[in-house]
Design an enzyme around this catalytic site. Structure first.
Site, PDB file in Angstrom:
ATOM      1  CG  HIS A   9      -4.102  -8.501   2.422  1.00  0.00           C
ATOM      2  ND1 HIS A   9      -5.471  -8.428   2.580  1.00  0.00           N
ATOM      3  CD2 HIS A   9      -3.575  -8.444   3.666  1.00  0.00           C
ATOM      4  CE1 HIS A   9      -5.758  -8.348   3.861  1.00  0.00           C
ATOM      5  NE2 HIS A   9      -4.628  -8.347   4.543  1.00  0.00           N
ATOM      6  CD  GLU A  89      -1.376  -8.009   9.974  1.00  0.00           C
ATOM      7  OE1 GLU A  89      -0.267  -7.527  10.307  1.00  0.00           O
ATOM      8  OE2 GLU A  89      -2.288  -7.307   9.499  1.00  0.00           O
TER       9      GLU A  89
END
Length: 192
Positions: A9, A89
């Site tokens: 990202h 994550e």
């Protein structure tokens, strides 16, 4: 193993501040949106067949926003991708939101323990890289066609470690940029 394109990202304000984000749902900043556009343009230029790949992202806001900007920059419908929660994550538990300096001030002994064993260390109420690696290995076993993935730095570290056969001492130290992406061609990881 099919071709795998991995995109971290774009930058968030917490990235810029050096804060442990983990699974906190932090949006992209302006720089991060630019990184996502750049990665979409470069992907379309260097791997035009990627438009026909499977597209999958972590469900966190920063990865969804990156995916939608990236797909738009590729000339694709931004919303046509799927989410997979296994791609979230690594969670830093009670450490999420803190900077490294704040962690050293609040938990100096635990920071030393993490530095000594970054692979096996589990933050309070968090997850170790070893645990994350098991989770991502399960996901990797399901990949059966060329895929574009938008996920996170920790996820890419363990994914690259698994693909390249790197050990636990090297994998958590890998640098994962936000303004480039990795193409796994079945034998090597190429950064573009």
């Amino acid at each position: 193993m099919p071709t795998l394109v991995f995109i971290r990202h774009g930058e968030t304000d917490w990235n810029a501040e050096g804060r442990f984000q983990g699974q906190q749902d932090i949006p992209l900043n302006a720089r991060g949106r630019g990184q996502a556009r750049r990665n979409g343009r470069v992907l379309a230029e260097n791997l035009p067949q990627a438009a026909g790949y499977d597209f999958v992202a972590s469900p966190l806001k920063r990865t969804r926003e990156t995916m939608e900007i990236l797909r738009g920059a590729m000339g694709l419908e931004p919303a046509e991708y799927r989410l997979d929660p296994i791609l979230k994550e690594i969670t830093f538990g009670d450490w999420e939101g803190f900077t490294g300096a704040e962690l050293k001030a609040n938990w100096p002994d635990r920071v030393v323990a993490r530095e000594a064993d970054k692979w096996g260390f589990t933050p309070p109420a968090g997850e170790s890289y070893a645990m994350l690696s098991e989770r991502i290995a399960r996901w990797l076993d399901t990949v059966d066609r060329p895929t574009v993935v938008v996920s996170h730095g920790g996820v890419c570290r363990v994914l690259q470690g698994l693909l390249l056969g790197l050990g636990p001492e090297r994998t958590p130290m890998l640098d994962i940029p936000q303004d480039r992406f990795m193409i796994w061609d079945g034998k090597d990881a190429i950064w573009v």
